[in-house]
Design a protein around this motif. Structure first.
Motif, PDB file in Angstrom:
ATOM      1  N   ARG A  15       0.842  -1.180   0.000  1.00 32.27           N
ATOM      2  CA  ARG A  15       0.000   0.000   0.000  1.00 32.27           C
ATOM      3  C   ARG A  15       0.879   1.232   0.000  1.00 32.27           C
ATOM      4  N   LYS A  16       0.404   2.256  -0.660  1.00 30.50           N
ATOM      5  CA  LYS A  16       1.160   3.498  -0.719  1.00 30.50           C
ATOM      6  C   LYS A  16       1.342   4.070   0.677  1.00 30.50           C
ATOM      7  N   ASN A  17       0.296   4.018   1.516  1.00 28.45           N
ATOM      8  CA  ASN A  17       0.369   4.495   2.885  1.00 28.45           C
ATOM      9  C   ASN A  17      -0.123   3.372   3.779  1.00 28.45           C
ATOM     10  N   ALA A  18       0.784   2.662   4.426  1.00 25.51           N
ATOM     11  CA  ALA A  18       0.439   1.529   5.257  1.00 25.51           C
ATOM     12  C   ALA A  18      -0.023   1.960   6.641  1.00 25.51           C
ATOM     13  N   SER A  19      -0.164   3.241   6.882  1.00 25.69           N
ATOM     14  CA  SER A  19      -0.536   3.763   8.181  1.00 25.69           C
ATOM     15  C   SER A  19      -1.986   3.462   8.530  1.00 25.69           C
ATOM     16  N   MET A  20      -2.229   3.160   9.803  1.00 21.36           N
ATOM     17  CA  MET A  20      -3.579   2.958  10.305  1.00 21.36           C
ATOM     18  C   MET A  20      -4.015   4.182  11.101  1.00 21.36           C
ATOM     19  N   CYS A  21      -3.245   5.238  11.055  1.00 24.90           N
ATOM     20  CA  CYS A  21      -3.457   6.407  11.888  1.00 24.90           C
ATOM     21  C   CYS A  21      -4.707   7.182  11.482  1.00 24.90           C
ATOM     22  N   GLN A  22      -5.547   7.429  12.477  1.00 23.09           N
ATOM     23  CA  GLN A  22      -6.740   8.242  12.292  1.00 23.09           C
ATOM     24  C   GLN A  22      -6.648   9.526  13.126  1.00 23.09           C
ATOM     25  N   HIS A  23      -5.475   9.780  13.719  1.00 22.00           N
ATOM     26  CA  HIS A  23      -5.295  10.919  14.605  1.00 22.00           C
ATOM     27  C   HIS A  23      -5.118  12.216  13.827  1.00 22.00           C
ATOM     28  N   GLN A  24      -5.514  13.322  14.459  1.00 26.21           N
ATOM     29  CA  GLN A  24      -5.300  14.646  13.889  1.00 26.21           C
ATOM     30  C   GLN A  24      -4.561  15.485  14.909  1.00 26.21           C
ATOM     31  N   PRO A  25      -3.405  15.989  14.637  1.00 21.29           N
ATOM     32  CA  PRO A  25      -2.624  15.759  13.426  1.00 21.29           C
ATOM     33  C   PRO A  25      -2.139  14.306  13.371  1.00 21.29           C
ATOM     34  N   ALA A  26      -1.852  13.867  12.174  1.00 25.93           N
ATOM     35  CA  ALA A  26      -1.438  12.477  11.962  1.00 25.93           C
ATOM     36  C   ALA A  26      -0.124  12.177  12.667  1.00 25.93           C
ATOM     37  N   CYS A  27       0.005  10.956  13.121  1.00 22.12           N
ATOM     38  CA  CYS A  27       1.238  10.504  13.776  1.00 22.12           C
ATOM     39  C   CYS A  27       2.358  10.413  12.745  1.00 22.12           C
ATOM     40  N   PRO A  28       3.611  10.368  13.216  1.00 21.75           N
ATOM     41  CA  PRO A  28       4.743  10.240  12.291  1.00 21.75           C
ATOM     42  C   PRO A  28       4.650   8.942  11.481  1.00 21.75           C
ATOM     43  N   SER A  29       5.105   8.983  10.251  1.00 20.92           N
ATOM     44  CA  SER A  29       5.078   7.794   9.399  1.00 20.92           C
ATOM     45  C   SER A  29       6.115   6.780   9.881  1.00 20.92           C
ATOM     46  N   ALA A  30       6.018   5.577   9.363  1.00 18.67           N
ATOM     47  CA  ALA A  30       6.946   4.510   9.734  1.00 18.67           C
ATOM     48  C   ALA A  30       8.372   4.816   9.292  1.00 18.67           C
ATOM     49  N   HIS A  31       8.541   5.738   8.362  1.00 20.72           N
ATOM     50  CA  HIS A  31       9.875   6.058   7.847  1.00 20.72           C
ATOM     51  C   HIS A  31      10.444   7.334   8.459  1.00 20.72           C
ATOM     52  N   SER A  32       9.683   7.975   9.345  1.00 20.89           N
ATOM     53  CA  SER A  32      10.165   9.182  10.021  1.00 20.89           C
ATOM     54  C   SER A  32      11.118   8.806  11.146  1.00 20.89           C
ATOM     55  N   ALA A  33      12.028   9.702  11.454  1.00 23.06           N
ATOM     56  CA  ALA A  33      12.969   9.464  12.548  1.00 23.06           C
ATOM     57  C   ALA A  33      12.246   9.349  13.887  1.00 23.06           C
ATOM     58  N   ASP A  34      11.103  10.025  14.035  1.00 22.29           N
ATOM     59  CA  ASP A  34      10.352   9.989  15.291  1.00 22.29           C
ATOM     60  C   ASP A  34       9.175   9.002  15.238  1.00 22.29           C
ATOM     61  N   ARG A  35       9.293   7.928  14.454  1.00 24.79           N
ATOM     62  CA  ARG A  35       8.219   6.951  14.250  1.00 24.79           C
ATOM     63  C   ARG A  35       7.711   6.333  15.547  1.00 24.79           C
ATOM     64  N   GLU A  36       8.546   6.260  16.594  1.00 26.18           N
ATOM     65  CA  GLU A  36       8.147   5.659  17.862  1.00 26.18           C
ATOM     66  C   GLU A  36       7.128   6.515  18.617  1.00 26.18           C
ATOM     67  N   ALA A  37       6.907   7.759  18.175  1.00 24.80           N
ATOM     68  CA  ALA A  37       5.956   8.655  18.823  1.00 24.80           C
ATOM     69  C   ALA A  37       4.515   8.376  18.400  1.00 24.80           C
ATOM     70  N   ALA A  38       4.302   7.471  17.458  1.00 26.33           N
ATOM     71  CA  ALA A  38       2.946   7.136  17.009  1.00 26.33           C
ATOM     72  C   ALA A  38       2.190   6.439  18.142  1.00 26.33           C
ATOM     73  N   HIS A  39       0.874   6.535  18.103  1.00 23.72           N
ATOM     74  CA  HIS A  39       0.025   5.929  19.125  1.00 23.72           C
ATOM     75  C   HIS A  39      -0.037   4.411  18.964  1.00 23.72           C
ATOM     76  N   PRO A  40      -0.022   3.677  20.077  1.00 21.72           N
ATOM     77  CA  PRO A  40      -0.185   2.225  19.992  1.00 21.72           C
ATOM     78  C   PRO A  40      -1.637   1.857  19.686  1.00 21.72           C
ATOM     79  N   VAL A  41      -1.830   0.874  18.825  1.00 20.41           N
ATOM     80  CA  VAL A  41      -3.172   0.369  18.538  1.00 20.41           C
ATOM     81  C   VAL A  41      -3.365  -1.022  19.124  1.00 20.41           C
ATOM     82  N   ALA A  42      -2.264  -1.699  19.418  1.00 23.37           N
ATOM     83  CA  ALA A  42      -2.287  -2.994  20.109  1.00 23.37           C
ATOM     84  C   ALA A  42      -1.070  -3.022  21.017  1.00 23.37           C
TER      85      ALA A  42
END
Length: 83
Positions: A15-42
């Protein structure tokens, strides 16, 4: 007949965007240096891992598995290793 060429989708969908993020503002992408700041879903601390909304599997030892299959080695701070 070549069955491999007759498939409409690859066996591992990309998928072009494999993100499951529904947050606003969106969480960092999996390729961002700060990717660990994304919200846990499980979150499974008893098993030592969490799935973030950007598709990253974050492990207790700070290692990561990115959605594209790349592995990020554990990266604990040096001070924590010395203790």
């Amino acid at each position: 007949m070549n069955h491999a060429s007759s498939r409409s989708t690859p066996t591992t969908p990309q998928r072009k965007n494999a993100s499951m993020c529904q947050h606003q503002p969106a969480c960092p992408s999996a390729h961002s240096a700060d990717r660990e700041a994304a919200h846990p879903v499980a979150n499974h601390p008893e098993q030592g891992w969490s799935l973030l909304c950007n598709g990253v599997l974050l492990f207790e030892d700070t290692g990561e598995l990115l959605p594209d299959g790349r592995i990020i080695a554990p990266h604990r701070p040096l001070a924590a290793q010395a203790a």
